[in-house]
Write an enzyme that holds these catalytic residues in place. Structure first.
Site, PDB file in Angstrom:
ATOM      1  N   GLU A  76      -2.403 -14.117   2.822  1.00 30.44           N
ATOM      2  CA  GLU A  76      -2.197 -14.188   1.449  1.00 30.44           C
ATOM      3  C   GLU A  76      -1.150 -15.313   0.934  1.00 30.44           C
ATOM      4  O   GLU A  76      -1.130 -15.236  -0.269  1.00 30.44           O
ATOM      5  CB  GLU A  76      -1.896 -12.775   1.004  1.00 30.44           C
ATOM      6  N   HIS A 119      -8.948  -7.283  -3.158  1.00 35.70           N
ATOM      7  CA  HIS A 119      -9.107  -6.428  -2.134  1.00 35.70           C
ATOM      8  C   HIS A 119     -10.508  -5.689  -1.955  1.00 35.70           C
ATOM      9  O   HIS A 119     -10.422  -4.405  -1.772  1.00 35.70           O
ATOM     10  CB  HIS A 119      -7.865  -5.331  -1.688  1.00 35.70           C
ATOM     11  N   HIS A 165       2.853  -8.098  -2.699  1.00 34.13           N
ATOM     12  CA  HIS A 165       2.056  -7.171  -3.425  1.00 34.13           C
ATOM     13  C   HIS A 165       1.705  -6.124  -2.305  1.00 34.13           C
ATOM     14  O   HIS A 165       1.360  -6.733  -1.124  1.00 34.13           O
ATOM     15  CB  HIS A 165       0.834  -7.522  -4.195  1.00 34.13           C
ATOM     16  N   HIS A 193       2.278  -9.316   7.532  1.00 30.07           N
ATOM     17  CA  HIS A 193       1.918  -7.936   7.987  1.00 30.07           C
ATOM     18  C   HIS A 193       0.291  -8.114   8.781  1.00 30.07           C
ATOM     19  O   HIS A 193      -0.200  -9.171   8.485  1.00 30.07           O
ATOM     20  CB  HIS A 193       1.734  -7.159   6.724  1.00 30.07           C
TER      21      HIS A 193
END
Lengths: 278, 106
Positions: A240, A59, A12, A193
């Site tokens: 995540e 988040h 996502h 990331h």
């Protein structure tokens, strides 16, 4: 009785939502990602799920540092769209499968998972960047959902081992639901990331590929990694991937890998993996 | 030092009215919160990497970015301490270099 028929892991990202909302899905750099999601949607529909349990992470759009729940489950009839700073995305509220959700919440607690039940949960890009690509036809939601979150923001974070145990408990709870329903479990997050510091934007494709391979072949091995290991191997924000681990643990070990996709582009490694329960 | 108050400020930017107030007069908006002088300076710049080092979550900084119309690539370049063009070149070269790892599904 209900049963888990399939599992899907996927990335996502705000970038996915942005490309979708700005109609960039056919642009050459984005096309590989969106055509893979189109394939994944077709595959998911072929599994004929009556409900989707979607494990994602918030988040700082729903939860805050006053009290950040380690694990949550949404038990609402529908879920609103978060405003992450650009205004809420133009989707109707997402329908919840609240009967299944209440059952799962109760069974998980009985099974030793003291998760928090949420009657109001705004869905941010952790849920909403992939889900329209997997479920929507036109502009309507097709399959009711049970959203669940795992904390990856406010320490202390649950261990990958505990996230695996959550997935196993989830599978037991689903199999106890008294109605004859087909349930698919989705886990969203990652892959690699890094969104802070001098290595901002760095992708770790070799680790991403290894992670996908472990997930397919020897998924339980992932419980021997720590959150710090994932941060080191895939960048700080790749932790995540615990959402994928919980998803995979909800499936039998011999689940068949039907879909495999990896695309390192922009600021992250985008992945999709689909598993069918035999 | 706790970043709770500065986090609370940024969390508030989920509200459109707060974003408007912040854009109209950032300093006045920041002063509504009980911030230290150094936190106020970090926000006024804004010093993205300084905010991270102070302990602020990137997921809150994106809300400040949305409010001030600063995109994530700009934030990234700033955190790297490099010009935007150089960062974009890095991203492009990285994508090229990593093509060999892709597993596509057409």
């Amino acid at each position: 009785m209900a049963r888990v028929v399939a599992g899907l892991g996927c990335s996502h990202a705000p970038s996915i939502a942005h490309a979708y909302d700005h109609r960039l899905t056919e642009d050459p750099p984005w096309r590989p990602l969106f055509s893979a999601f189109a394939r994944a949607r077709q595959w998911l529909l072929e599994q004929k799920p009556d409900a989707l349990v979607v494990i994602y992470n918030d988040h700082v759009d729903q939860y805050f540092f006053d009290a950040w729940p380690t694990f949550t489950i949404g038990v609402a009839e529908e879920y609103q769209i978060a405003d992450e700073g650009w205004g809420p995305r133009a989707f109707p509220p997402v329908p919840g499968h609240d009967a299944l959700a209440r059952h799962l919440a109760a069974r998980l607690i009985e099974d030793g998972f003291d998760l928090a039940a949420s009657q109001r949960m705004v869905l941010d890009h952790g849920f909403l960047s992939p889900m329209p690509l997997l479920d929507q036809v036109g502009h309507e939601w097709k399959i009711p959902v049970v959203p669940m979150t795992i904390n990856v923001v406010q320490p202390p974070l649950p261990t990958p081992k505990r996230c695996w145990a959550l997935g196993e408990a989830l599978a037991r709870a689903i199999s106890d639901f008294p109605e004859d329903r087909r349930v698919a479990v989705v886990g969203t997050g990652g892959l690699s990331h890094q969104l802070t510091g001098p290595t901002f934007g760095l992708i770790y494709p070799e680790w991403d590929r290894k992670f996908l391979q472990l997930l397919e072949e020897t998924p339980q091995e992932l419980t021997s990694y720590s959150i710090a290991d994932f941060a080191r191997l895939g960048g700080e924000h790749s932790i995540e991937v615990v959402q994928w681990i919980a998803m995979r643990a909800a499936l039998p070990s011999d689940a068949k890998t039907d879909l495999r996709f990896y695309y390192p582009y922009g600021l992250m490694g985008y992945g999709i993996a689909g598993f069918r329960v035999l | 030092m706790s970043t709770y108050e500065i986090s609370r400020l940024l969390y508030g930017l989920r509200e459109p009215g707060n974003r408007e107030a912040c854009r109209a007069d950032p300093k006045a908006y920041y002063r509504r919160y009980d911030l230290s002088e150094s936190e106020l300076q970090l926000l006024l710049k804004p010093d993205w990497q300084g905010l991270v080092e102070a302990g602020v979550s990137i997921y809150l900084l994106t809300k400040l970015g949305a409010t001030l119309n600063v995109d994530l690539l700009e934030v990234g370049a700033s955190m790297r301490g490099r010009p935007r063009e150089e960062f974009l070149r890095f991203i492009k070269e990285q994508a090229e270099r990593n093509k060999k790892y892709a597993i596509l599904l057409e």
